[in-house]
Motif scaffolding. Structure first.
Motif, short mmCIF file in Angstrom:
data_model
loop_
_atom_site.label_atom_id
_atom_site.label_comp_id
_atom_site.label_asym_id
_atom_site.label_seq_id
_atom_site.Cartn_x
_atom_site.Cartn_y
_atom_site.Cartn_z
N LYS A 159 0.09 -3.83 -9.31
CA LYS A 159 -0.39 -4.26 -10.62
C LYS A 159 0.71 -4.26 -11.67
N THR A 183 -4.78 -9.35 -3.07
CA THR A 183 -4.67 -7.99 -2.56
C THR A 183 -3.38 -7.32 -3.01
N HIS A 210 -4.37 -5.88 -6.80
CA HIS A 210 -4.99 -4.62 -6.41
C HIS A 210 -3.98 -3.50 -6.19
N THR A 211 -2.94 -3.76 -5.42
CA THR A 211 -1.96 -2.71 -5.13
C THR A 211 -0.75 -2.78 -6.05
N ARG A 234 -6.64 -11.96 -14.22
CA ARG A 234 -7.02 -10.54 -14.30
C ARG A 234 -6.47 -9.88 -15.57
N HIS A 287 0.83 -1.21 0.00
CA HIS A 287 0.00 0.00 0.00
C HIS A 287 0.86 1.26 0.00
#
Length: 516
Positions: free
Chosen positions: A420, A413, A417-418, A500, A365
């Motif tokens: 990529k 996650t 999500h973070t 994805r 993050h």
């Protein structure tokens, strides 16, 4: 006409001596005249004889008595003007200038004095001896260029020798000399910083500021073998990265007519702009820290360098916030014992990566721009990138036998999500077993994995010894167990990214690179 004179009495011709002509027996020859000239003593000749006699007759004193009595040494006779003395084994070409010859005598006393007071900066010699240095010189740069695993050899040349000598003799630099380092280009100072981690002593934040100061943009920083050691702790790096190193002043357009004029609102609101020096970092290496490196400080540091795209955490310890409580438990009479820390002593054996996965999620993050990761020597916690959110013993249903859930796994996650954009992860164990130990292991291998090992056999070293066959065999089995966990982790990461429609990550195992 008379043609001669004749003596009337004797009837013979008169001699020429009667008319003033000298005969050959009376006139001096040429040699006689030269010998006569040599015997003539001129004033110059007399003075040369006196000087030679004085130099020869000067009494000589033994060196021991000369030092006691204070008698000066007799000077050798001066060479004749116009004659050049021939020196033995002299370097061809013109003589060196006097400024070069006097450099050592001018500065040598200062360097000796500084060497006597070296290491007054608080960096202990014991911690410097126990420091874990990188295995290769300029490892971070070679890894970025893809030349780490090639047989390029050690660098050479004048620049290499100069930087190595500067790194080895860094103790002779005083803080008064640091402002002069600004005249050196930033790329050379950053290269010197890499040499410091391999050859040099421990440094502190003052040395780091001196080597990174200036107006040039700072994008690469290699602190391998330096970060966390001695006075350059991770906590101090956090304070340094958060501090404002450069100040850019903006003067208002309007000039006050007098000193007593009141400040305008515009001048109050725009006095200066502050730009952090390390805010532009995109490539950072924190590899080879001490075993006591703190992940709490690393998470705080990651907030100050949010633009990082390339990060090296090679040989970092297992992610945990309570490293000193791995063996501690909390006991109670009314309940069973509870672990005091987030990870216990046998977490690796039990495949419990809950705390490690949570900390890696926080790191992702803070560093959203990461595209390149170096996790060499971190094989004991790299599988945390692909474990379950609640640990290996969770009741969450799994989709397959690999042990990850698409809905609750931290791999989604982090890498969906973070993170990529990651395209490369180096997860080598840091060592390779012998080829004999791999071939004779009792563990059955997958067909594709066995074929890959056969193709890459040239990367593995020779066996230790014929007497250590069992040692090679056990080392090979240990390496294979860990390697299969790393390959399974790469499979989980790339399966999620392919689902994805993301580009798969290239996993570098140290002996091969492939998108598993």
């Amino acid at each position: 006409m008379v043609f001669g004179l004749f003596d009337l009495s004797s009837g013979t011709a008169t001699s020429c001596r009667q008319h003033g002509a000298a005969g050959p027996s009376d006139s001096p020859t040429v040699n006689e005249r030269l010998s006569a000239l040599r015997q003539v003593e001129t004033p110059e000749g007399l003075q040369k004889k006196r000087d030679l006699a004085d130099s020869v007759n000067q009494p000589s004193v033994p060196p021991e008595l000369r030092e006691i009595l204070g008698v000066l040494e007799s000077e050798p006779p001066k060479p004749k003007p116009g004659v050049r003395l021939r020196e033995m084994r002299r370097t061809p070409g013109p003589a060196p200038p006097k400024s070069w010859l006097g450099y050592r005598s001018e500065w040598w006393s200062t360097l000796v004095m500084r060497e006597g007071r070296a290491r007054r900066k608080g960096n202990g010699l014991k911690s410097d001896a126990e420091r874990q240095r990188p295995k290769e010189l300029l490892r971070f740069s070679l890894l970025l260029d893809g030349k780490l695993d090639t047989d390029a050899g050690q660098p050479s040349g004048l620049l290499h020798l100069t930087l190595r000598r500067l790194a080895e003799q860094w103790d002779l630099f005083d803080e008064a000399d640091f402002p002069a380092l600004v005249d050196i280009p930033l790329r050379l100072r950053l290269r010197l910083l890499s040499y410091m981690g391999y050859y040099g002593p421990l440094i502190d934040t003052t040395d780091l500021q001196a080597l990174t100061s200036g107006d040039e943009t700072l994008t690469h920083l290699d602190l391998a073998g330096l970060a966390g050691h001695g006075a350059l702790t991770t906590k101090r790096l956090v304070k340094l990265f958060e501090a404002s190193a450069t100040m850019t002043s903006i003067a208002p357009d309007a000039v006050a007519e007098s000193w007593d004029a009141e400040e305008t609102l515009e001048s109050i609101l725009t006095p200066s702009l502050t730009a952090p020096r390390f805010n532009t970092l995109t490539h950072l290496s924190l590899s080879n820290p001490p075993p006591t490196a703190s992940w709490r400080d690393l998470l705080a540091l990651s907030k100050s360098v949010s633009r990082l795209t390339h990060l090296s955490l090679a040989y970092w310890p297992r992610p945990t916030l309570t490293p000193n409580l791995t063996t501690a438990t909390v006991s109670s009479r009314h309940s069973p014992d509870v672990r005091a820390g987030g990870s216990h002593y046998y977490s690796t054996l039990d495949n419990d990566y809950a705390e490690a996965a949570a900390l890696l999620r926080q790191l992702s993050h803070n560093l959203l721009c990461i595209t390149w990761l170096d996790l060499e020597g971190c094989a004991d916690w790299v599988p945390a990138l692909g474990t379950l959110n609640a640990g290996a013993h969770s009741d969450i249903p799994h989709d397959d036998a690999s042990g990850w859930s698409p809905a609750n796994s931290p791999v989604i996650t982090i890498f969906a999500h973070t993170w990529k954009n990651p395209t490369y992860i180096r997860c080598a164990q840091g060592w390779l077993p012998s080829l004999t130990g791999l071939r004779d292991t009792d563990r059955s291998l997958a067909p594709d994995f066995g074929a890959l090992l056969a193709r890459q056999a040239h990367h593995f070293p020779a066996p230790l010894s014929s007497d250590l066959y069992e040692v090679d065999k056990r080392r090979g089995q240990m390496w294979l167990d860990i390697e299969q966990k790393l390959i399974a982790t790469g499979h989980r990461i790339n399966n999620i990214r392919r689902a994805r429609s993301y580009k798969p990550v290239t996993m570098d195992f140290g002996w091969c690179q492939r998108a598993v």
